[in-house]
Design a protein around this motif. Structure first.
Motif, PDB file in Angstrom:
ATOM      1  N   LYS A 231      33.557 -11.727 -10.703  1.00 33.35           N
ATOM      2  CA  LYS A 231      34.358 -11.534 -11.906  1.00 33.35           C
ATOM      3  C   LYS A 231      35.238 -12.745 -12.103  1.00 33.35           C
ATOM      4  CE  LYS A 231      37.253  -8.164 -14.309  1.00 33.35           C
ATOM      5  NZ  LYS A 231      37.932  -6.838 -14.218  1.00 33.35           N
ATOM      6  N   ASP A 232      35.005 -13.477 -13.204  1.00 39.15           N
ATOM      7  CA  ASP A 232      35.734 -14.731 -13.404  1.00 39.15           C
ATOM      8  C   ASP A 232      37.049 -14.504 -14.138  1.00 39.15           C
ATOM      9  OD1 ASP A 232      35.189 -14.474 -16.130  1.00 39.15           O
ATOM     10  OD2 ASP A 232      34.000 -16.313 -16.276  1.00 39.15           O
ATOM     11  N   ASP A 233      37.731 -15.595 -14.467  1.00 36.25           N
ATOM     12  CA  ASP A 233      39.067 -15.489 -15.055  1.00 36.25           C
ATOM     13  C   ASP A 233      39.055 -15.208 -16.552  1.00 36.25           C
ATOM     14  OD1 ASP A 233      40.193 -15.822 -12.583  1.00 36.25           O
ATOM     15  OD2 ASP A 233      40.517 -17.985 -12.803  1.00 36.25           O
ATOM     16  N   ARG A 234      37.866 -15.019 -17.117  1.00 32.15           N
ATOM     17  CA  ARG A 234      37.761 -14.523 -18.485  1.00 32.15           C
ATOM     18  C   ARG A 234      37.595 -13.006 -18.486  1.00 32.15           C
ATOM     19  NH1 ARG A 234      32.649 -18.158 -20.033  1.00 32.15           N
ATOM     20  NH2 ARG A 234      32.101 -17.226 -18.018  1.00 32.15           N
ATOM     21  N   GLY A 235      37.520 -12.450 -17.281  1.00 35.54           N
ATOM     22  CA  GLY A 235      37.278 -11.022 -17.147  1.00 35.54           C
ATOM     23  C   GLY A 235      35.807 -10.678 -17.187  1.00 35.54           C
TER      24      GLY A 235
ATOM     25  N   LEU B  82      26.372 -21.722 -14.279  1.00 34.82           N
ATOM     26  CA  LEU B  82      27.195 -22.888 -14.593  1.00 34.82           C
ATOM     27  C   LEU B  82      28.646 -22.514 -14.308  1.00 34.82           C
ATOM     28  CD1 LEU B  82      27.093 -25.250 -17.637  1.00 34.82           C
ATOM     29  CD2 LEU B  82      29.212 -24.028 -17.127  1.00 34.82           C
ATOM     30  N   ILE B  83      29.370 -23.402 -13.636  1.00 30.47           N
ATOM     31  CA  ILE B  83      30.755 -23.114 -13.264  1.00 30.47           C
ATOM     32  C   ILE B  83      31.670 -24.240 -13.732  1.00 30.47           C
ATOM     33  CG2 ILE B  83      32.316 -22.499 -11.384  1.00 30.47           C
ATOM     34  CD1 ILE B  83      29.827 -21.918  -9.671  1.00 30.47           C
ATOM     35  N   SER B  84      32.781 -23.863 -14.355  1.00 23.75           N
ATOM     36  CA  SER B  84      33.751 -24.868 -14.771  1.00 23.75           C
ATOM     37  C   SER B  84      35.156 -24.270 -14.729  1.00 23.75           C
ATOM     38  CB  SER B  84      33.441 -25.381 -16.182  1.00 23.75           C
ATOM     39  OG  SER B  84      34.240 -26.524 -16.494  1.00 23.75           O
TER      40      SER B  84
ATOM     41  N   ALA C 147      41.737 -19.278 -24.074  1.00 27.14           N
ATOM     42  CA  ALA C 147      40.657 -18.792 -24.937  1.00 27.14           C
ATOM     43  C   ALA C 147      39.315 -18.731 -24.211  1.00 27.14           C
ATOM     44  CB  ALA C 147      40.532 -19.687 -26.170  1.00 27.14           C
ATOM     45  N   GLY C 148      39.299 -19.108 -22.942  1.00 28.56           N
ATOM     46  CA  GLY C 148      38.062 -19.069 -22.182  1.00 28.56           C
ATOM     47  C   GLY C 148      37.147 -20.249 -22.417  1.00 28.56           C
TER      48      GLY C 148
ATOM     49  N   ILE D 146      36.980 -20.620 -14.040  1.00 27.72           N
ATOM     50  CA  ILE D 146      38.173 -20.486 -13.202  1.00 27.72           C
ATOM     51  C   ILE D 146      39.338 -21.115 -13.964  1.00 27.72           C
ATOM     52  CG2 ILE D 146      39.298 -21.127 -11.037  1.00 27.72           C
ATOM     53  CD1 ILE D 146      37.037 -19.116 -10.692  1.00 27.72           C
ATOM     54  N   SER D 147      40.356 -20.338 -14.254  1.00 30.86           N
ATOM     55  CA  SER D 147      41.462 -20.828 -15.082  1.00 30.86           C
ATOM     56  C   SER D 147      42.447 -21.690 -14.293  1.00 30.86           C
ATOM     57  CB  SER D 147      42.213 -19.649 -15.701  1.00 30.86           C
ATOM     58  OG  SER D 147      43.282 -20.122 -16.502  1.00 30.86           O
ATOM     59  N   VAL D 148      42.806 -22.815 -14.906  1.00 30.06           N
ATOM     60  CA  VAL D 148      43.860 -23.678 -14.362  1.00 30.06           C
ATOM     61  C   VAL D 148      44.924 -23.876 -15.436  1.00 30.06           C
ATOM     62  CG1 VAL D 148      42.465 -24.882 -12.643  1.00 30.06           C
ATOM     63  CG2 VAL D 148      42.463 -25.706 -14.996  1.00 30.06           C
TER      64      VAL D 148
END
Length: 347
Positions: free
Chosen positions: A54-58, A136-138, A144-145, A167-169
């Motif tokens: 589960k990524d930081d966009r939910g 793909l990972i960034s 806003a994702g 992943i949010s920074v």
């Protein structure tokens, strides 16, 4: 670069050129999509069976097996590499104009990955498809994702080829994204429980405590965060940036441009002409270490050389886009702690 020209660029473009600071890359950056075949095994010790994260966009990304054909933003790939997870392809600053690894590539062997794009808005969809990507990972620099360095013009085509993880920074302290990258690496089969990984985490905690003590012992030492381009000098505020928000929480006394002054930089930074580079008094200056920014040794402006902190040799590097592994973040914290401990009051 004139204000009129600057205004034509999106905030994403501004950030890519100098992250939370600077527009130097819009003038100087160039790169290539040269590539070589990636490693046969993308994830060291990859787990078998279903995989989900589960990524930081939910978004809960689910696959039938742990991804091995991984494509990632260069800085993310460098962080995963530190945990023993390899990628097939990368996009973002990977090699310099002379062919050497970019600072954001960390310890990766860039000859063993396919480079889909080396600069902002450069991403070969054809090469990406040829890799048969699993994921793909960034990172993400907004709420806003938006996936960092994935071009707006081709994002829909890219999205159809494989699911993505973000992943949010954005507007959080460094420890949060560090933990998230740790969790992601573990899910991909990375050895986060190794002695090396555990030691790096311990050293990060020790470095953080050292910085806290240094800031408390020297509350009068003022730190300015800057980035240089040919025409402008950028002064960053501490809000929004993961490293600066964290350092501020530890007590570091930063120069803070007023919100109105940072408006043109999307709330990240204030732009100054070189004639006004002495607007803020500072005892220590942290300078953007990315290839898109002019490095301190190459700044020829007389006004820069006259700054008290520069004359005193109290200028250190700053990674505006930290590689999110504990190993790579330890020196960032240690260098600032040492600078504050040894700084003379010159501002």
């Amino acid at each position: 670069m004139s204000n009129a020209r600057t205004a034509r660029f999106s905030r994403r473009g501004i950030l890519a050129a100098g992250g939370a600071l600077g527009l130097g890359a819009l003038v100087t950056a160039c790169g290539s999509g040269d590539s070589k075949n990636g490693d046969s095994d993308a994830a060291a010790g990859a787990k078998s069976g279903p995989w989900s994260f589960k990524d930081d966009r939910g978004k809960n990304v689910q696959l039938k097996k742990t991804p091995t054909n991984i494509v990632a933003f260069t800085g993310v790939a460098a962080a995963l590499h530190d945990y023993g997870v390899s990628v097939k392809g990368v996009f973002g600053p990977t090699k310099t104009q002379d062919g050497k690894p970019d600072v954001q590539a960390g310890d990766m062997d860039i000859s063993k990955v396919t480079i889909l794009g080396n600069t902002f808005d450069q991403f070969s969809v054809e090469k990406y498809a040829a890799l048969a990507p699993d994921v793909l990972i960034s990172t993400m620099f907004d709420d806003a994702g938006t996936l960092w360095y994935v071009p707006e013009a081709s994002k829909d085509k890219i999205a159809k080829l494989a699911p993505s993880v973000g992943i949010s920074v954005y507007d959080r302290q460094l420890t949060g994204p560090l933990q998230r990258m740790w969790e992601l690496a573990e899910s991909l089969g990375g050895d986060v429980k190794s002695a090396k990984a555990s030691d790096a985490k311990k050293r990060f905690e020790e470095a953080s405590e050292r910085l806290r003590k240094a800031a408390k012992a020297h509350p009068d030492i003022k730190v300015l965060v800057g980035s240089a381009s040919q025409e402008l000098f950028y002064v960053s505020g501490t809000n929004l940036s993961v490293d600066l928000e964290y350092f501020k929480s530890l007590g570091v006394n930063f120069v803070e441009p007023p919100e109105k002054a940072k408006a043109q930089g999307g709330g990240w930074f204030e732009s100054l002409s070189w004639e006004n580079v002495d607007k803020y008094a500072a005892d220590v200056i942290m300078m953007d270490d990315r290839s898109s920014a002019i490095q301190p040794a190459d700044i020829s402006e007389a006004t820069w050389k006259k700054l008290p902190a520069v004359k005193a040799g109290q200028v250190i590097s700053r990674s505006a886009e930290p590689i999110l592994s504990y190993d790579k973040c330890v020196p960032l914290v240690e260098n600032l702690a040492k600078a504050i401990e040894n700084a003379k009051k010159v501002g």
